[in-house]
Motif scaffolding. Structure first.
Motif, PDB file in Angstrom:
ATOM      1  N   MET A  26       0.827  -1.195   0.000  1.00 25.85           N
ATOM      2  CA  MET A  26       0.000   0.000   0.000  1.00 25.85           C
ATOM      3  C   MET A  26       0.867   1.254   0.000  1.00 25.85           C
ATOM      4  O   MET A  26       0.576   2.240  -0.693  1.00 25.85           O
ATOM      5  CB  MET A  26      -0.932   0.026   1.214  1.00 25.85           C
ATOM      6  CG  MET A  26      -1.918   1.190   1.175  1.00 25.85           C
ATOM      7  SD  MET A  26      -2.916   1.361   2.664  1.00 25.85           S
ATOM      8  CE  MET A  26      -1.734   2.071   3.797  1.00 25.85           C
ATOM      9  N   GLY A  27       1.967   1.232   0.767  1.00 28.25           N
ATOM     10  CA  GLY A  27       2.877   2.373   0.788  1.00 28.25           C
ATOM     11  C   GLY A  27       3.482   2.635  -0.575  1.00 28.25           C
ATOM     12  O   GLY A  27       3.591   3.785  -1.011  1.00 28.25           O
ATOM     13  N   ALA A  28       3.870   1.576  -1.281  1.00 25.60           N
ATOM     14  CA  ALA A  28       4.437   1.726  -2.625  1.00 25.60           C
ATOM     15  C   ALA A  28       3.402   2.289  -3.598  1.00 25.60           C
ATOM     16  O   ALA A  28       3.698   3.166  -4.411  1.00 25.60           O
ATOM     17  CB  ALA A  28       4.959   0.374  -3.122  1.00 25.60           C
ATOM     18  N   TYR A  29       2.184   1.792  -3.509  1.00 26.43           N
ATOM     19  CA  TYR A  29       1.113   2.231  -4.410  1.00 26.43           C
ATOM     20  C   TYR A  29       0.730   3.690  -4.159  1.00 26.43           C
ATOM     21  O   TYR A  29       0.657   4.494  -5.091  1.00 26.43           O
ATOM     22  CB  TYR A  29      -0.104   1.327  -4.214  1.00 26.43           C
ATOM     23  CG  TYR A  29      -1.288   1.680  -5.089  1.00 26.43           C
ATOM     24  CD1 TYR A  29      -1.229   1.520  -6.461  1.00 26.43           C
ATOM     25  CD2 TYR A  29      -2.471   2.151  -4.525  1.00 26.43           C
ATOM     26  CE1 TYR A  29      -2.314   1.831  -7.270  1.00 26.43           C
ATOM     27  CE2 TYR A  29      -3.568   2.468  -5.323  1.00 26.43           C
ATOM     28  CZ  TYR A  29      -3.485   2.311  -6.688  1.00 26.43           C
ATOM     29  OH  TYR A  29      -4.567   2.618  -7.473  1.00 26.43           O
ATOM     30  N   THR A  30       0.506   4.039  -2.886  1.00 24.88           N
ATOM     31  CA  THR A  30       0.028   5.389  -2.561  1.00 24.88           C
ATOM     32  C   THR A  30       1.117   6.451  -2.625  1.00 24.88           C
ATOM     33  O   THR A  30       0.820   7.625  -2.854  1.00 24.88           O
ATOM     34  CB  THR A  30      -0.621   5.414  -1.160  1.00 24.88           C
ATOM     35  OG1 THR A  30       0.338   4.961  -0.189  1.00 24.88           O
ATOM     36  CG2 THR A  30      -1.852   4.534  -1.108  1.00 24.88           C
ATOM     37  N   SER A  31       2.381   6.053  -2.430  1.00 25.56           N
ATOM     38  CA  SER A  31       3.454   7.049  -2.412  1.00 25.56           C
ATOM     39  C   SER A  31       4.260   7.098  -3.711  1.00 25.56           C
ATOM     40  O   SER A  31       5.022   8.039  -3.930  1.00 25.56           O
ATOM     41  CB  SER A  31       4.407   6.793  -1.240  1.00 25.56           C
ATOM     42  OG  SER A  31       5.014   5.517  -1.352  1.00 25.56           O
ATOM     43  N   MET A  32       4.094   6.095  -4.577  1.00 26.68           N
ATOM     44  CA  MET A  32       4.814   6.100  -5.860  1.00 26.68           C
ATOM     45  C   MET A  32       3.857   6.095  -7.057  1.00 26.68           C
ATOM     46  O   MET A  32       3.851   7.027  -7.864  1.00 26.68           O
ATOM     47  CB  MET A  32       5.748   4.878  -5.944  1.00 26.68           C
ATOM     48  CG  MET A  32       6.844   4.853  -4.903  1.00 26.68           C
ATOM     49  SD  MET A  32       7.909   3.386  -5.109  1.00 26.68           S
ATOM     50  CE  MET A  32       8.804   3.390  -3.564  1.00 26.68           C
ATOM     51  N   SER A  33       3.034   5.055  -7.177  1.00 30.87           N
ATOM     52  CA  SER A  33       2.160   4.914  -8.347  1.00 30.87           C
ATOM     53  C   SER A  33       1.157   6.062  -8.462  1.00 30.87           C
ATOM     54  O   SER A  33       1.032   6.696  -9.514  1.00 30.87           O
ATOM     55  CB  SER A  33       1.396   3.579  -8.279  1.00 30.87           C
ATOM     56  OG  SER A  33       2.255   2.501  -8.091  1.00 30.87           O
ATOM     57  N   VAL A  34       0.418   6.327  -7.381  1.00 27.12           N
ATOM     58  CA  VAL A  34      -0.656   7.321  -7.418  1.00 27.12           C
ATOM     59  C   VAL A  34      -0.135   8.740  -7.678  1.00 27.12           C
ATOM     60  O   VAL A  34      -0.679   9.452  -8.531  1.00 27.12           O
ATOM     61  CB  VAL A  34      -1.503   7.255  -6.137  1.00 27.12           C
ATOM     62  CG1 VAL A  34      -2.510   8.408  -6.096  1.00 27.12           C
ATOM     63  CG2 VAL A  34      -2.229   5.918  -6.044  1.00 27.12           C
ATOM     64  N   PRO A  35       0.934   9.217  -6.966  1.00 27.36           N
ATOM     65  CA  PRO A  35       1.428  10.572  -7.242  1.00 27.36           C
ATOM     66  C   PRO A  35       1.873  10.776  -8.683  1.00 27.36           C
ATOM     67  O   PRO A  35       1.611  11.820  -9.277  1.00 27.36           O
ATOM     68  CB  PRO A  35       2.610  10.715  -6.271  1.00 27.36           C
ATOM     69  CG  PRO A  35       2.307   9.782  -5.157  1.00 27.36           C
ATOM     70  CD  PRO A  35       1.636   8.611  -5.811  1.00 27.36           C
TER      71      PRO A  35
END
Length: 544
Positions: free
Chosen positions: A278-287
């Motif tokens: 979730m940290g990878a998705y919300t802090s890398m993919s989404v931004p």
């Protein structure tokens, strides 16, 4: 007070947005590298919780304020303009105070629900931001209604600078002190609070200066105005559907942060590893995925008061020209960004993030950046849909069809919840569940919005021709560069190669766009010095 046309105002906001995004990247990328994906999970979840209250408190009223002020200005009623702002300011003050208090009261309950012990410290840290952002929104709505986007742009930059410098400094020393993840997150969020206070102070003094320069004729001073109670009622009537639809849309990330860990665990992934995903998705993919839609949003903000003024003045033909331009511009930006992110997801994530943190997924150790890139390659499809939703929402609001956006966003977000729950919990799909759900949800919202535009407003968007030319140009230019990347990546530095090829793709894309006549003279004329630019393009035979 100097006014801009919609495109000039939008370009000012786009420039500010680019600066803010650069500061945001300078903040978010090293922040992720400094505090790690676990602390970022706390940071993003707390911020997502704040966004719910922020959207409820501020989503509708700035738009309603902008719309009422642009309508009053179209009637040349300066006295009513001032009165509308006063009513809205008091309302914002109350909303900001109550919203901040509610965040404090519900912080521990939300922390327990999402299984992040200590999250409430981060929520407490960011809660005061809500009050100042409400006040800031009142000023921004006022100036946007006057077609003056400069103060909004400057205040955004001030907020970004505060977040960057205070946030990173605090994060560095918090990690150095070996503090727990939830404490690091809470202290880092103080940067956002500092930036919001700075923005509010700037806008307060900017309006004071503008008020001193403003002069009124005797006829304007004697113009009758609407009673305050009626203005408040109008603000609320316009704001409620806008707030509801915007709040529903803001739930996209909150749904991910709320369900992702729980459903990944259900699919057989360890809790700690699920938090890292979730940290990878919300802090890398989404931004990364949000960069293009965030550039489109200023055009939506700028076009609303412009179309509202034309609608009030019965200038339907002029309004349709503006609408055609905004849709072309949104397509020209969002389509190549969407295709580019799909084609170059892995090298772009590797270029921007330098995380060496591994995530164990069913016995396999994968880099967090690889996981983020895989999810981004699916999520990027949504860029075009999100951008079109932003513009179509603004157009529906300009024509007084705010309630229709509630229908479309509610259907879309309910679909997002269902798909998130089903797909993330499926061990074969798991990681891709959230991005797939986001793509489908925004596609449905976009389709419904355009149906409502065609059905209930006089605007006649040429959807197919608006999309076809940018799509063709993007596929050809990005496709060629992607093939080149795959042929050369083994011989050259991937990071340098992707930068060079992206720049080449941009040049080739716009060259093709002019060849297929995807840019009109009307678009060029609305630019600052537009007539001179048009003459130059004709002279060099780029345009006829």
């Amino acid at each position: 007070m100097k006014k801009q046309n919609f495109l000039q105002g939008a370009l000012i906001l786009v420039l500010a947005s680019m600066i803010v995004k650069i500061f945001g990247a300078i903040f978010k990328i090293p922040l992720t590298n400094i505090i790690g994906v676990t602390s970022m999970a706390y940071f993003n979840t707390a911020y997502g919780f704040y966004v719910i209250f922020y959207m409820i408190s501020t989503a509708g009223i700035p738009v309603a304020l902008s719309k009422l002020i642009s309508s009053a200005e179209a009637r040349n009623n300066k006295k009513e303009t001032a009165k509308i702002f006063k009513v809205a300011y008091i309302l914002f003050f109350i909303l900001g105070f109550v919203g901040s208090l509610l965040m404090l009261l519900f912080s521990k309950n939300y922390s327990r629900y999402v299984h992040l012990d200590g999250l409430h410290y981060s929520i407490i840290s960011i809660s005061i931001t809500l009050f100042f952002m409400c006040i800031t929104s009142a000023y921004r709505g006022y100036f946007q209604g006057l077609n003056n986007m400069t103060p909004t742009a400057i205040s955004q930059i001030i907020g970004a600078v505060g977040k960057l410098f205070i946030g990173l400094i605090v994060a560095y020393f918090a990690v150095k002190a070996n503090l727990p993840s939830y404490t690091v997150s809470a202290l880092t969020l103080l940067g956002i609070t500092t930036g919001s206070i700075g923005s509010t102070i700037f806008l307060y003094f900017y309006k004071k200066i503008c008020d001193k320069k403003e002069s009124y004729s005797i006829s304007q001073l004697n113009t009758p105005t609407t009673p305050s109670s009626k203005l408040l009622k109008e603000l609320v009537i316009i704001a409620i559907p806008i707030t509801l639809s915007a709040t529903i849309l803001s739930l996209t990330n909150t749904i991910d942060t709320t369900l992702m860990v729980r459903r990944l665990v259900k699919s057989g992934i360890d809790t700690l590893q699920a938090q890292k995903i979730m940290g990878a998705y919300t802090s890398m993919s989404v931004p990364i995925n949000n960069l293009a839609p965030n550039l489109i949003y200023p055009f939506a903000v700028s076009v609303l008061p412009t179309v509202t003024g034309m609608f009030v003045s019965n200038k339907s033909d002029e309004a349709n020209k503006v609408i055609s331009s905004i849709l072309r511009i949104a397509s020209m930006i969002s389509i190549p960004c969407s295709i580019g992110l799909i084609a170059f997801s892995s090298p772009i994530v590797s270029l921007l993030y330098n995380s060496n943190e591994y995530v164990t997924v069913r016995g396999k150790d994968l880099l967090a950046t690889d996981i983020a890139a895989n999810m981004l390659s699916v999520l990027a499809i949504s860029v075009f849909f999100v951008s079109m939703v932003s513009v179509s929402n603004a157009l529906l609001q300009a024509y007084g069809q705010e309630k229709k956006t509630i229908i479309s966003t509610t259907i879309g977000i309910l679909l997002k919840v269902i798909l998130n729950y089903v797909l993330i919990g499926n061990n074969k799909i798991a990681l891709y569940g959230a991005p797939i759900a986001t793509v489908v949800a925004y596609m449905i919202i976009m389709i419904l919005n355009f149906y409502f535009l065609l059905r209930y407003t006089p605007c006649l968007p040429k959807i197919f021709t608006t999309v076809a030319k940018p799509l063709f140009s993007a596929i050809v230019s990005i496709g060629l560069c992607n093939i080149t990347f795959n042929l050369l990546k083994s011989n050259y530095s991937e990071k340098l190669l992707v930068i060079v090829l992206i720049l080449i793709a941009i040049i080739l894309y716009f060259a093709l766009l002019f060849v297929v006549k995807g840019v009109s003279k009307d678009d060029i004329r609305m630019l600052p010095k537009g007539k001179k630019i048009e003459n130059l393009l004709v002279k060099v035979k780029i345009m006829k």
